[in-house]
Design a protein around this motif. Sequence first.
Motif, PDB file in Angstrom:
ATOM      1  N   HIS A 260       0.720  -1.457   0.160  1.00  0.00           N
ATOM      2  CA  HIS A 260      -0.091   0.249   0.061  1.00  0.00           C
ATOM      3  C   HIS A 260       0.774   1.153   0.038  1.00  0.00           C
ATOM      4  O   HIS A 260       0.278   2.465  -0.465  1.00  0.00           O
ATOM      5  N   CYS A 295      -2.066  -4.877  -6.143  1.00  0.00           N
ATOM      6  CA  CYS A 295      -2.723  -4.201  -5.135  1.00  0.00           C
ATOM      7  C   CYS A 295      -2.689  -2.480  -5.376  1.00  0.00           C
ATOM      8  O   CYS A 295      -2.469  -1.905  -6.154  1.00  0.00           O
ATOM      9  N   CYS A 296      -3.004  -2.130  -4.057  1.00  0.00           N
ATOM     10  CA  CYS A 296      -2.975  -0.556  -4.049  1.00  0.00           C
ATOM     11  C   CYS A 296      -1.617   0.136  -4.213  1.00  0.00           C
ATOM     12  O   CYS A 296      -1.630   1.089  -5.016  1.00  0.00           O
ATOM     13  N   PHE A 313      -5.820  -7.945  -5.858  1.00  0.00           N
ATOM     14  CA  PHE A 313      -5.583  -8.741  -4.870  1.00  0.00           C
ATOM     15  C   PHE A 313      -5.294 -10.271  -5.101  1.00  0.00           C
ATOM     16  O   PHE A 313      -4.120 -10.924  -4.593  1.00  0.00           O
ATOM     17  N   CYS A 334      -3.075  -6.689   3.154  1.00  0.00           N
ATOM     18  CA  CYS A 334      -3.490  -7.238   1.919  1.00  0.00           C
ATOM     19  C   CYS A 334      -2.352  -8.247   1.382  1.00  0.00           C
ATOM     20  O   CYS A 334      -2.615  -8.735   0.329  1.00  0.00           O
ATOM     21  N   GLY A 443     -12.936  -1.446  -3.798  1.00  0.00           N
ATOM     22  CA  GLY A 443     -12.745  -2.426  -3.007  1.00  0.00           C
ATOM     23  C   GLY A 443     -12.234  -3.466  -3.596  1.00  0.00           C
ATOM     24  O   GLY A 443     -11.726  -3.700  -4.998  1.00  0.00           O
ATOM     25  N   CYS A 444     -12.348  -4.620  -2.944  1.00  0.00           N
ATOM     26  CA  CYS A 444     -11.509  -5.735  -3.066  1.00  0.00           C
ATOM     27  C   CYS A 444     -11.970  -6.788  -4.253  1.00  0.00           C
ATOM     28  O   CYS A 444     -12.814  -6.721  -5.057  1.00  0.00           O
ATOM     29  N   GLY A 473      -8.676   1.208  -5.816  1.00  0.00           N
ATOM     30  CA  GLY A 473      -8.279  -0.164  -5.355  1.00  0.00           C
ATOM     31  C   GLY A 473      -8.250  -1.162  -6.376  1.00  0.00           C
ATOM     32  O   GLY A 473      -8.001  -0.907  -7.594  1.00  0.00           O
ATOM     33  N   CYS A 474      -8.674  -2.239  -5.967  1.00  0.00           N
ATOM     34  CA  CYS A 474      -8.570  -3.363  -6.629  1.00  0.00           C
ATOM     35  C   CYS A 474      -9.837  -3.558  -7.741  1.00  0.00           C
ATOM     36  O   CYS A 474      -9.808  -4.091  -8.588  1.00  0.00           O
ATOM     37  N   CYS A 516      -6.815   2.663  -2.271  1.00  0.00           N
ATOM     38  CA  CYS A 516      -8.096   2.641  -1.374  1.00  0.00           C
ATOM     39  C   CYS A 516      -8.079   3.850  -0.607  1.00  0.00           C
ATOM     40  O   CYS A 516      -8.912   4.375  -0.047  1.00  0.00           O
ATOM     41  N   MET A 552     -13.665  -7.686   1.015  1.00  0.00           N
ATOM     42  CA  MET A 552     -13.274  -8.788   1.977  1.00  0.00           C
ATOM     43  C   MET A 552     -12.459  -7.931   3.192  1.00  0.00           C
ATOM     44  O   MET A 552     -12.566  -8.628   4.330  1.00  0.00           O
ATOM     45  N   SER A 553     -12.064  -6.805   2.992  1.00  0.00           N
ATOM     46  CA  SER A 553     -11.247  -6.399   4.243  1.00  0.00           C
ATOM     47  C   SER A 553     -11.925  -5.545   5.132  1.00  0.00           C
ATOM     48  O   SER A 553     -12.910  -5.130   4.837  1.00  0.00           O
ATOM     49  N   LYS A 555     -10.868  -2.905   6.019  1.00  0.00           N
ATOM     50  CA  LYS A 555     -10.794  -1.196   5.601  1.00  0.00           C
ATOM     51  C   LYS A 555     -11.895  -1.091   4.695  1.00  0.00           C
ATOM     52  O   LYS A 555     -12.476   0.060   4.469  1.00  0.00           O
TER      53      LYS A 555
HETATM   54 FE1  XCC Z   1      -6.803  -4.709  -0.329  1.00  0.00          FE
HETATM   55 FE2  XCC Z   1      -6.184  -1.905  -1.305  1.00  0.00          FE
HETATM   56 FE3  XCC Z   1      -9.139  -4.526  -0.765  1.00  0.00          FE
HETATM   57 FE4  XCC Z   1      -7.480  -4.355  -2.746  1.00  0.00          FE
HETATM   58  S1  XCC Z   1      -9.151  -3.331  -2.717  1.00  0.00           S
HETATM   59  S2  XCC Z   1      -7.696  -5.896  -1.509  1.00  0.00           S
HETATM   60  S3  XCC Z   1      -8.242  -3.725   0.563  1.00  0.00           S
HETATM   61  S4  XCC Z   1      -5.648  -3.792  -1.961  1.00  0.00           S
HETATM   62 NI1  XCC Z   1      -8.590  -1.576  -0.885  1.00  0.00          NI
END
Ligand code: XCC
Length: 659
Positions: A260, A295-296, A313, A334, A443-444, A473-474, A516, A552-553, A555
């Motif tokens: 992240h 991911c992010c 993710f 994540c 989101g995820c 995000g994802c 995110c 899923m998270s 967050k």
């Molecule tokens: Fe994680 Fe931000 Fe979800 Fe992806 S979207 S799986 S929180 S990386 Ni936030």
Amino acid sequence: MPKAKITPSIDPAACYVLDYAELMGISTAFTRAQDSKPCPIGSGQSGICCKNCFMGPCRITKDGQVGICGATLETIAARNLARAIAGGAAAHSDHGRDLAFTLQAVAKGEAQGYEIRDEAKLLAVAAKHGIATKGRKINEITLDLANKAISEFGQQRGELSYISTAPPKRQKVWRDVRVVPRGIDREVVDILHRTHIGDDQDASHILMGAARTALADGWGGSMWATDISDILFGTPSPGVGQMNLGVLKTDEVNVIVHGHEPTLSEMIVAAVQDPDLIEYARSKGAQGINLAGICCTSNEIMMRQGIPSAGNFLHQELAILTGAVEAMVVDVQCIMQSLTAVASHFHTEIITTSPKVKIAGATHIEFDEHHALEIAREIVRRAIDNYPNRGEVRIPQVTENMVPGFSHEYLNYMLGGYYRQSFRPLNEAIAAGRIRGVAADVGCNNPGVTQDAVHMEVISELLKNDVLVVSTGCGAIAAGKYGYMRGEAGLDKVGPGLREICETIGIPPVLHLGSCVDNSRILTVLTQMATEGGLGDDISDIPAVGLAPEWMSEKALAIATYAVVSGVYVIMGVRSPVEFSDAVTDIIGKEWEEKFGGKLEFVTDPQEIVRRTIEHIDKKRAALKLPPYDPNRFGASGDVPLQYYFELPLEQQMAELYG
Ligand code: XCC
Ligand code: SF4
């Protein structure tokens, strides 16, 4: 009863890799999701469980049952949800804190390799927080701003500073029901305290605490994270990005950054461009060094540096399974513990870097912003040393182009032009009905549902209905993978009115707004829309909906909650963690809608998500006395369709459209 087989993914790259994972007998989140049975009580489906003290754990499977302390079903459901929201707020905000410390180190000249890349944003953010800028040195302003940010985490009383940037009406709503966050850390602690055995035992009151904690994330930790990232690394503007596992190279050293925080990844971006290291890679037989994100982290470095994304993710294990990754460098959030197990079948080295995160079996090279560039170089050098250990490589040849990086600032500029930056054209397009409304798909991925399938079903249906989609995000990576973030996606996948707008302004129908923590950008966009005029005067007036269909998270729950408390209707997919409690379902639905104008719902069926989204948008349009949506009125204007541009290669399109 065996579980119904879930189709793992709609992504051909994922399916390709999963096929040989199966042949090799390597387990992934996809296979484990298939084999595991979520606890029906822990998941909130056919009961609810409390383990907040050791008289229990207590499980409630019938209405009227209580825990040993007497806690009721709704108290336990509310406490569990509140704790999850606090967990998510803590993660986002701690990320913001780390950036604030980096900013402070930069101001003091102690952060190797970092600088202020966006002075204009520094001045704008400083002004927001009442920091004097006129006639002062950049370093002094930076230090004041960093100290202000750091102080907001430990602040005990008063209000967080960003609260005063929300629409005035919204601020009043928050003050009236006393959910204005006092300090970022304080609100997280508040939830941990009040959900301890023998504290707050009124479900509605517990969840008001969670509302305040969520606001401390959205209008606190996350907003700081976004603004400081822009100051340090540059405010994003549209560029060219590439997506999916096909961005990995067969003949280069592949380094993946996953997690992240942009602090580390930005330095790795710098290190892979170091001519000495490129030369070193050649000396090991590679053609060069290739960097990609997951991911992010990948959103952060794609929107600023154009670094390609290997996926979202559920792609983290798959990237290693290609056999082509020399090092996967991770920081926080994540990151699946299974990475080391998958990597044990290959030469890939997993490198943890955060003082907060170690994984058994991974190499730990601790990151420190004071020596960031040296550490980044050391990591890249290790990856190069690992290149000769590569075995067989199978990279699915799947990639897609996209245009990332629509910051709030860029939208303002793009819509209004250089001399008169404005959101008015967007508001007017909504008022006229060319754009029916706006949806944020965020989101995820969640292996409990087919990867990307729900994101894409929802997004494509909304676009056909002239709903403009913004994404982070994802979810954003999903939209990018299937070509919805290219300009030409506007030509065949989008309703007539939205298509006119996309073609006139030159935007894809799904706008990439970042990572995110950058959901805070959506709060800023909504605030500007609410204050621009024509769409009411509060966020809750705007025909907009927030969606996290594959979440899923924790967050994701925090984000959803701060959006709801800011006035947005939010629909999350998968299933409800509080399904077993009608009372809590009602609190976050009806009761919150009365208080905040936004509500939180969980809906599994994608078509139902779409239906409720459109129904809500139309309801808000009617409340604003806007003409009802009518797709037949549009699609004929726009003298020169942009077809011409879209036949050009993407780089040239970018040059012609964005200059
Ligand atoms: Fe994680 Fe931000 Fe979800 Fe992806 S979207 S799986 S929180 S990386 Ni936030
Ligand atoms: Fe059981 Fe109450 Fe303890 Fe929860 S807090 S485990 S409901 S006794």
